[in-house]
Write a protein that holds these residues in place. Structure first.
Motif, PDB file in Angstrom:
ATOM      1  N   UNK A  34       0.829  -1.208   0.000  1.00  0.00           N
ATOM      2  CA  UNK A  34       0.000   0.000   0.000  1.00  0.00           C
ATOM      3  C   UNK A  34       0.859   1.252   0.000  1.00  0.00           C
ATOM      4  N   UNK A  35       1.917   1.263   0.774  1.00  0.00           N
ATOM      5  CA  UNK A  35       2.809   2.411   0.812  1.00  0.00           C
ATOM      6  C   UNK A  35       3.500   2.645  -0.516  1.00  0.00           C
ATOM      7  N   UNK A  36       4.006   1.565  -1.126  1.00  0.00           N
ATOM      8  CA  UNK A  36       4.686   1.686  -2.415  1.00  0.00           C
ATOM      9  C   UNK A  36       3.735   2.199  -3.494  1.00  0.00           C
ATOM     10  N   UNK A  37       2.523   1.651  -3.508  1.00  0.00           N
ATOM     11  CA  UNK A  37       1.569   2.031  -4.547  1.00  0.00           C
ATOM     12  C   UNK A  37       1.061   3.458  -4.346  1.00  0.00           C
ATOM     13  N   UNK A  38       0.829   3.854  -3.112  1.00  0.00           N
ATOM     14  CA  UNK A  38       0.356   5.210  -2.835  1.00  0.00           C
ATOM     15  C   UNK A  38       1.418   6.242  -3.187  1.00  0.00           C
ATOM     16  N   UNK A  39       2.654   5.989  -2.767  1.00  0.00           N
ATOM     17  CA  UNK A  39       3.742   6.917  -3.079  1.00  0.00           C
ATOM     18  C   UNK A  39       3.923   7.059  -4.589  1.00  0.00           C
ATOM     19  N   UNK A  40       3.822   5.953  -5.307  1.00  0.00           N
ATOM     20  CA  UNK A  40       3.979   5.988  -6.766  1.00  0.00           C
ATOM     21  C   UNK A  40       2.876   6.787  -7.433  1.00  0.00           C
ATOM     22  N   UNK A  75       1.881  12.032 -10.365  1.00  0.00           N
ATOM     23  CA  UNK A  75       1.126  13.256 -10.620  1.00  0.00           C
ATOM     24  C   UNK A  75       1.968  14.516 -10.410  1.00  0.00           C
ATOM     25  N   UNK A  76       3.259  14.308 -10.175  1.00  0.00           N
ATOM     26  CA  UNK A  76       4.154  15.446  -9.989  1.00  0.00           C
ATOM     27  C   UNK A  76       4.247  15.938  -8.563  1.00  0.00           C
ATOM     28  N   UNK A  77       3.694  15.178  -7.640  1.00  0.00           N
ATOM     29  CA  UNK A  77       3.744  15.574  -6.240  1.00  0.00           C
ATOM     30  C   UNK A  77       5.130  15.331  -5.634  1.00  0.00           C
ATOM     31  N   UNK A 105       2.544   3.319  -9.972  1.00  0.00           N
ATOM     32  CA  UNK A 105       1.899   4.351 -10.762  1.00  0.00           C
ATOM     33  C   UNK A 105       1.050   3.716 -11.846  1.00  0.00           C
ATOM     34  N   UNK A 106       0.493   4.556 -12.715  1.00  0.00           N
ATOM     35  CA  UNK A 106      -0.360   4.054 -13.791  1.00  0.00           C
ATOM     36  C   UNK A 106       0.437   3.542 -14.975  1.00  0.00           C
ATOM     37  N   UNK A 107       1.782   3.689 -14.956  1.00  0.00           N
ATOM     38  CA  UNK A 107       2.575   3.363 -16.136  1.00  0.00           C
ATOM     39  C   UNK A 107       3.711   2.386 -15.863  1.00  0.00           C
ATOM     40  N   UNK A 108       3.715   1.744 -14.705  1.00  0.00           N
ATOM     41  CA  UNK A 108       4.774   0.782 -14.399  1.00  0.00           C
ATOM     42  C   UNK A 108       4.317  -0.134 -13.278  1.00  0.00           C
ATOM     43  N   UNK A 109       5.068  -1.217 -13.099  1.00  0.00           N
ATOM     44  CA  UNK A 109       4.733  -2.158 -12.036  1.00  0.00           C
ATOM     45  C   UNK A 109       5.801  -3.210 -11.894  1.00  0.00           C
ATOM     46  N   UNK A 110       5.633  -4.059 -10.877  1.00  0.00           N
ATOM     47  CA  UNK A 110       6.584  -5.138 -10.633  1.00  0.00           C
ATOM     48  C   UNK A 110       5.845  -6.338 -10.064  1.00  0.00           C
ATOM     49  N   UNK A 111       6.303  -7.524 -10.430  1.00  0.00           N
ATOM     50  CA  UNK A 111       5.760  -8.769  -9.897  1.00  0.00           C
ATOM     51  C   UNK A 111       6.873  -9.490  -9.151  1.00  0.00           C
ATOM     52  N   UNK A 112       6.671  -9.711  -7.865  1.00  0.00           N
ATOM     53  CA  UNK A 112       7.592 -10.515  -7.062  1.00  0.00           C
ATOM     54  C   UNK A 112       7.046 -11.927  -6.992  1.00  0.00           C
ATOM     55  N   UNK A 113       7.781 -12.881  -7.516  1.00  0.00           N
ATOM     56  CA  UNK A 113       7.338 -14.266  -7.541  1.00  0.00           C
ATOM     57  C   UNK A 113       7.678 -14.935  -6.214  1.00  0.00           C
ATOM     58  N   UNK A 114       6.746 -15.772  -5.727  1.00  0.00           N
ATOM     59  CA  UNK A 114       6.952 -16.501  -4.475  1.00  0.00           C
ATOM     60  C   UNK A 114       6.633 -17.976  -4.687  1.00  0.00           C
ATOM     61  N   UNK A 115       7.114 -18.800  -3.781  1.00  0.00           N
ATOM     62  CA  UNK A 115       6.723 -20.208  -3.776  1.00  0.00           C
ATOM     63  C   UNK A 115       5.324 -20.334  -3.188  1.00  0.00           C
ATOM     64  N   UNK A 116       4.730 -21.493  -3.303  1.00  0.00           N
ATOM     65  CA  UNK A 116       3.354 -21.684  -2.847  1.00  0.00           C
ATOM     66  C   UNK A 116       3.186 -21.408  -1.356  1.00  0.00           C
ATOM     67  N   UNK A 117       4.259 -21.593  -0.573  1.00  0.00           N
ATOM     68  CA  UNK A 117       4.171 -21.347   0.867  1.00  0.00           C
ATOM     69  C   UNK A 117       4.454 -19.890   1.218  1.00  0.00           C
TER      70      UNK A 117
END
Length: 400
Positions: free
Chosen positions: A151-157, A162-164, A321-333
């Motif tokens: 939530x923090x990463x997504x909110x800051x982004x 928006x130039x904030x 942000x609306x123009x980038x992202x990241x996927x962190x892969x994890x094991x099933x556990x």
């Protein structure tokens, strides 16, 4: 004639809606969903509501099965002995079975000044209070986001895009769930967005005022708007109702999600602690736990032994942000692997697809209850439970 069975689901989040819809697969089950607001909240989109790119709500009529009744109210107490819930409006409802799905929110910060001066965004109402504050703030206003989880990463982004002017206070580390390789990729994206990232032993907030934030290492910097995303908390309904909970307040259950106090009460989502070994609080786990809580109730109605719950994780998808992202892969556990994927518009679209797919799954469960099961399960939980039980026994022996 077979009597109908009345089931109350307390809480209309991801897990509660999935559980309510799953219950409709059996005839003769009257399902009532009790929720404090008339709309479903897409909690994984609340950071978008902050900047106005999404309203983060869905009409319940589009995601609830036709046989589910919706009561807009708040449960103030569960009377397990009488099988009755008391409502904030002054009424009460009786049940044969109850599914406890009250979810979670951000923990109440115990940092001096944080409760008075920092805005939380774990609920719709909290986020709606923040949105006009952001809109009214000058373009050059100093905005601070406390907490470096998703939530923090997504909110800051969102804000920085928006130039904030944004400062992200991480505490010990940026993105604690992420593998160090993925963490570096996120740091690079934040540098591009102009986000000031504060991390390390001294980057823990010790005080918040109306116009500043203080850190453990003695630093103080201006903050016109402070947004608090750190920590989780759960409603205290279970504890107030005399039911057994874990240290955080989640309802204690066995591995079938059944309360250790009452076989007529089943818990699911962020508010459940099976065997005092809860899984990660997330939409990802709630979407799996919800149907399984429903199946536990259906098994008990049919006089069958319920199955133990099982979930599996794939990792974490984070929009930057609306123009980038990241996927962190994890094991099933849910242990993090070295694999991650970063990118621009394609990754942002993938995260949008994840958000869209959760609502799609709710609708599918409403239309075809019991037919959807897309998750790969973690088979190691039994080993972990065995090790935990062995440790407990050894500790008990030493204490004796």
């Amino acid at each position: 004639m077979t009597e109908n069975t009345d089931v109350i689901v307390v809480g209309g989040g991801y897990a509660g809606v999935m559980a309510a819809n799953r219950l409709t697969r059996r005839d003769g089950v009257n399902v009532t969903l009790i929720n404090p607001r008339p709309h479903f909240v897409e909690r994984i989109r609340l950071h978008q509501l902050v900047t106005g790119s999404d309203d983060a709500v869905v009409d319940y009529q589009t995601i609830l099965a036709g046989g589910v009744g919706l009561v807009v109210d708040t449960v103030t107490r569960i009377d397990a002995a009488e099988r009755r819930v008391t409502l904030a409006s002054g009424g009460s409802l009786d049940y044969d079975y109850l599914i406890y799905a009250v979810g979670s929110g951000s923990g109440v910060p115990n940092v001096p000044g944080a409760a008075e001066h920092a805005y939380r965004i774990s609920t719709l109402e909290q986020t709606q209070r923040l949105q006009p504050v952001i809109d009214a703030a000058h373009a050059s206003a100093a905005l601070t986001v406390v907490g470096a989880g998703p939530t923090g990463l997504e909110t800051a982004s969102e804000l920085a895009e928006q130039g904030r002017k944004v400062t992200l206070v991480c505490g010990e580390v940026l993105g604690p769930y992420l593998h160090p390789r993925a963490r570096r990729a996120v740091a690079k994206r934040f540098a591009k967005l102009g986000v000031t990232v504060l991390e390390g032993p001294g980057a823990t907030v010790t005080g918040v005022t109306g116009d500043a934030v203080q850190l453990a290492d003695g630093r103080e910097f201006p903050s016109d708007v402070t947004i608090w995303t750190a920590g989780f908390g759960v409603p205290d309904l279970a504890a107030r109702s005399g039911l057994s909970t874990d240290a955080l307040g989640r309802l204690l259950t066995d591995e079938t999600l059944t309360s250790v106090d009452d076989a007529r009460i089943i818990a699911t989502g962020d508010s459940v602690s099976p065997s005092d070994l809860p899984v990660r609080m997330s939409c990802q786990s709630a979407m799996q736990l919800g149907p399984q809580a429903g199946e536990t109730v259906l098994s008990r109605i049919a006089g069958k032994q319920p199955k133990n719950f099982s979930v599996g994780f794939f990792g974490e998808c984070i929009s930057l942000g609306r123009h980038a992202g990241i996927v962190q892969v994890a094991r099933k556990d849910d242990t993090v692997s070295r694999a991650y994927y970063e990118g621009g518009r394609s990754m942002a679209m993938l995260k949008e697809g994840v958000c869209w797919s959760t609502v799609w799954q709710l609708r599918q469960e409403a239309r075809h209850p019991g037919q959807l099961d897309l998750w790969f399960k973690d088979r190691r939980r039994r080993q972990v439970l065995g090790a935990k039980a062995g440790t407990t026994s050894a500790d008990a022996g030493r204490m004796a």
